[in-house]
Design a protein around this motif. Structure first.
Motif, PDB file in Angstrom:
ATOM      1  N   PRO A  32      36.259 -40.534 -34.119  1.00  0.00           N
ATOM      2  CA  PRO A  32      35.539 -39.274 -33.905  1.00  0.00           C
ATOM      3  C   PRO A  32      34.635 -39.344 -32.683  1.00  0.00           C
ATOM      4  N   ALA A  33      34.637 -38.266 -31.902  1.00  0.00           N
ATOM      5  CA  ALA A  33      33.874 -38.206 -30.657  1.00  0.00           C
ATOM      6  C   ALA A  33      32.390 -38.480 -30.890  1.00  0.00           C
ATOM      7  N   ALA A  34      31.894 -38.138 -32.091  1.00  0.00           N
ATOM      8  CA  ALA A  34      30.460 -38.258 -32.370  1.00  0.00           C
ATOM      9  C   ALA A  34      29.933 -39.682 -32.195  1.00  0.00           C
ATOM     10  N   PHE A  35      30.803 -40.700 -32.360  1.00  0.00           N
ATOM     11  CA  PHE A  35      30.355 -42.090 -32.218  1.00  0.00           C
ATOM     12  C   PHE A  35      30.172 -42.496 -30.761  1.00  0.00           C
ATOM     13  N   GLY A  36      30.776 -41.730 -29.852  1.00  0.00           N
ATOM     14  CA  GLY A  36      30.791 -42.183 -28.473  1.00  0.00           C
ATOM     15  C   GLY A  36      31.709 -43.396 -28.400  1.00  0.00           C
ATOM     16  N   LYS A  37      31.223 -44.482 -27.806  1.00  0.00           N
ATOM     17  CA  LYS A  37      32.054 -45.673 -27.694  1.00  0.00           C
ATOM     18  C   LYS A  37      31.977 -46.452 -29.007  1.00  0.00           C
ATOM     19  N   LEU A  38      33.141 -46.762 -29.597  1.00  0.00           N
ATOM     20  CA  LEU A  38      33.172 -47.508 -30.855  1.00  0.00           C
ATOM     21  C   LEU A  38      32.902 -48.992 -30.609  1.00  0.00           C
ATOM     22  N   THR A  39      32.239 -49.653 -31.556  1.00  0.00           N
ATOM     23  CA  THR A  39      32.021 -51.096 -31.429  1.00  0.00           C
ATOM     24  C   THR A  39      33.148 -51.880 -32.086  1.00  0.00           C
ATOM     25  N   ARG A  40      33.915 -51.225 -32.985  1.00  0.00           N
ATOM     26  CA  ARG A  40      35.050 -51.844 -33.669  1.00  0.00           C
ATOM     27  C   ARG A  40      36.320 -51.107 -33.261  1.00  0.00           C
ATOM     28  N   PRO A  41      37.485 -51.747 -33.417  1.00  0.00           N
ATOM     29  CA  PRO A  41      38.723 -50.999 -33.159  1.00  0.00           C
ATOM     30  C   PRO A  41      38.795 -49.792 -34.108  1.00  0.00           C
ATOM     31  N   ALA A  42      39.290 -48.663 -33.619  1.00  0.00           N
ATOM     32  CA  ALA A  42      39.371 -47.430 -34.416  1.00  0.00           C
ATOM     33  C   ALA A  42      40.100 -47.689 -35.738  1.00  0.00           C
ATOM     34  N   ALA A  43      39.566 -47.128 -36.823  1.00  0.00           N
ATOM     35  CA  ALA A  43      40.141 -47.350 -38.153  1.00  0.00           C
ATOM     36  C   ALA A  43      41.543 -46.754 -38.273  1.00  0.00           C
ATOM     37  N   GLN A  44      42.417 -47.494 -38.927  1.00  0.00           N
ATOM     38  CA  GLN A  44      43.785 -47.033 -39.177  1.00  0.00           C
ATOM     39  C   GLN A  44      43.758 -45.893 -40.186  1.00  0.00           C
ATOM     40  N   ALA A  67      26.086 -27.687 -48.676  1.00  0.00           N
ATOM     41  CA  ALA A  67      24.956 -27.019 -48.042  1.00  0.00           C
ATOM     42  C   ALA A  67      23.692 -27.403 -48.775  1.00  0.00           C
ATOM     43  N   ASP A  68      22.570 -27.287 -48.111  1.00  0.00           N
ATOM     44  CA  ASP A  68      21.260 -27.589 -48.699  1.00  0.00           C
ATOM     45  C   ASP A  68      21.234 -28.953 -49.373  1.00  0.00           C
ATOM     46  N   GLY A  69      21.883 -29.934 -48.730  1.00  0.00           N
ATOM     47  CA  GLY A  69      21.832 -31.291 -49.257  1.00  0.00           C
ATOM     48  C   GLY A  69      22.708 -31.530 -50.470  1.00  0.00           C
ATOM     49  N   LYS A  70      23.542 -30.543 -50.846  1.00  0.00           N
ATOM     50  CA  LYS A  70      24.419 -30.719 -52.016  1.00  0.00           C
ATOM     51  C   LYS A  70      25.883 -30.649 -51.616  1.00  0.00           C
ATOM     52  N   GLN A  71      26.663 -31.589 -52.180  1.00  0.00           N
ATOM     53  CA  GLN A  71      28.085 -31.645 -51.910  1.00  0.00           C
ATOM     54  C   GLN A  71      28.799 -30.639 -52.810  1.00  0.00           C
ATOM     55  N   ASP A  72      29.838 -29.955 -52.258  1.00  0.00           N
ATOM     56  CA  ASP A  72      30.617 -29.018 -53.055  1.00  0.00           C
ATOM     57  C   ASP A  72      32.089 -29.396 -52.949  1.00  0.00           C
ATOM     58  N   LYS A  73      32.628 -29.998 -54.010  1.00  0.00           N
ATOM     59  CA  LYS A  73      34.012 -30.465 -53.982  1.00  0.00           C
ATOM     60  C   LYS A  73      34.999 -29.392 -54.415  1.00  0.00           C
ATOM     61  N   THR A  74      34.520 -28.167 -54.649  1.00  0.00           N
ATOM     62  CA  THR A  74      35.435 -27.115 -55.078  1.00  0.00           C
ATOM     63  C   THR A  74      35.984 -26.331 -53.891  1.00  0.00           C
ATOM     64  N   VAL A  75      35.353 -26.466 -52.728  1.00  0.00           N
ATOM     65  CA  VAL A  75      35.795 -25.711 -51.551  1.00  0.00           C
ATOM     66  C   VAL A  75      36.132 -26.685 -50.423  1.00  0.00           C
ATOM     67  N   SER A  76      37.339 -26.540 -49.845  1.00  0.00           N
ATOM     68  CA  SER A  76      37.763 -27.437 -48.774  1.00  0.00           C
ATOM     69  C   SER A  76      37.163 -27.025 -47.428  1.00  0.00           C
ATOM     70  N   SER A  77      36.837 -28.037 -46.610  1.00  0.00           N
ATOM     71  CA  SER A  77      36.297 -27.788 -45.273  1.00  0.00           C
ATOM     72  C   SER A  77      37.255 -28.325 -44.215  1.00  0.00           C
ATOM     73  N   GLU A  78      38.544 -28.445 -44.566  1.00  0.00           N
ATOM     74  CA  GLU A  78      39.540 -28.993 -43.638  1.00  0.00           C
ATOM     75  C   GLU A  78      39.419 -28.329 -42.270  1.00  0.00           C
ATOM     76  N   GLY A  79      39.481 -29.142 -41.228  1.00  0.00           N
ATOM     77  CA  GLY A  79      39.340 -28.614 -39.871  1.00  0.00           C
ATOM     78  C   GLY A  79      37.913 -28.760 -39.352  1.00  0.00           C
ATOM     79  N   THR A  80      36.952 -28.916 -40.268  1.00  0.00           N
ATOM     80  CA  THR A  80      35.563 -29.159 -39.843  1.00  0.00           C
ATOM     81  C   THR A  80      35.337 -30.669 -39.789  1.00  0.00           C
ATOM     82  N   PRO A  81      34.951 -31.203 -38.618  1.00  0.00           N
ATOM     83  CA  PRO A  81      34.723 -32.656 -38.529  1.00  0.00           C
ATOM     84  C   PRO A  81      33.616 -33.107 -39.488  1.00  0.00           C
TER      85      PRO A  81
END
Ligand code: HEC
Ligand code: HEC
Ligand code: HEC
Ligand code: HEC
Length: 125
Positions: A32-44, A67-81
């Motif tokens: 993921p771009a958010a890490f910038g340069k990785l220190t380990r080889p990219a995960a398989q 949202a608001d610090g709570k995880q919601d496993k009933t709704v998919s966020s596919e496509g959102t990094p």
């Protein structure tokens, strides 16, 4: 020139859609771009092949919402990094990005007794 422009534009559009449609199917590693340069080889991680072998049908198992610090496993966020919600820096609130991946990936592998749990099995050279 007047006639080639629309043709070029539609070719570009088709390419853009083809790329979007191919992206997760073609995924073999995570960097993921958010890490910038990785220190380990990219995960398989061969997205589609992995999920087929592991028999995970529900996208929200990994792509949860929240949202608001709570995880919601009933709704998919596919496509959102993951990085849109999990920040790189440890802030003391919520799960930081590295831990988000590690907890999700290693957590399930431990639970199922299947899949890699050692560093070098995912961060392969
Ligand atoms: C085992 C966990 C897991 C499951 C199950 C899963 N994904 Fe993913 N998917 C990921 C990860 C990790 C990424 C990379 C996201 C990131 O690093 O920010 C990703 C990325 C994506 C992307 C973005 C591709 C790109 O190149 O930007 C799409 C679209 C996607 N997944 C769709 C799906 C759909 C649809 C399903 C259900 C059929 C699904 N995923 C199931 C883990 C999973
Ligand atoms: C739309 C926002 C959002 C997205 C996208 C998202 N998460 Fe989360 N996630 C949350 C929220 C909110 C929580 C609960 C607070 C926290 O732990 O950060 C959470 C919690 C977690 C936890 C901790 C769960 C626990 O039981 O300890 C893990 C691990 C995690 N997410 C991994 C991921 C991974 C990996 C991805 C990408 C595939 C991802 N998340 C995508 C919002 C999101
Ligand atoms: C909900 C459960 C679950 C989650 C979440 C999960 N895995 Fe897995 N993973 C499995 C299972 C089960 C296997 C073993 C599949 C088999 O029977 O071969 C596996 C196997 C693997 C393998 C071995 C090669 C392969 O593709 O079969 C790799 C590499 C891997 N996982 C990486 C990851 C990474 C990286 C993540 C996080 C982004 C992740 N996994 C998240 C369940 C999971
Ligand atoms: C199940 C697979 C898996 C295992 C096992 C695993 N990681 Fe990771 N790790 C990931 C994923 C996925 C990411 C986020 C994407 C990436 O860096 O490729 C990540 C990110 C990281 C990062 C931040 C990115 C970077 O390269 O700087 C470090 C550091 C890291 N892992 C170290 C480790 C260490 C040390 C171990 C063993 C104690 C380990 N990981 C075990 C999957 C794994």
């Amino acid at each position: 020139m007047k006639r080639t422009l629309p043709i070029l534009l539609s070719a570009a559009l088709i390419l853009a859609f083809a790329q979007a449609a191919l992206s997760q199917a073609d995924m073999t590693t995570l960097a993921p771009a958010a890490f910038g340069k990785l220190t380990r080889p990219a995960a398989q991680f061969k997205h589609d092949e992995h999920n087929e072998k592991a028999k995970i049908d529900d996208c929200a198992v990994c792509h949860h919402s929240g949202a608001d610090g709570k995880q919601d496993k009933t709704v998919s966020s596919e496509g959102t990094p993951c990085a849109d919600c999990h920040k790189l820096e440890k802030t003391g609130k919520g799960t930081d990005l590295t831990n988000a991946y590690h907890k999700q990936c290693i957590g399930c592998h431990q639970e199922k007794g299947k899949g890699p749990i050692a560093c070098g099995q995912c961060h392969k050279r």
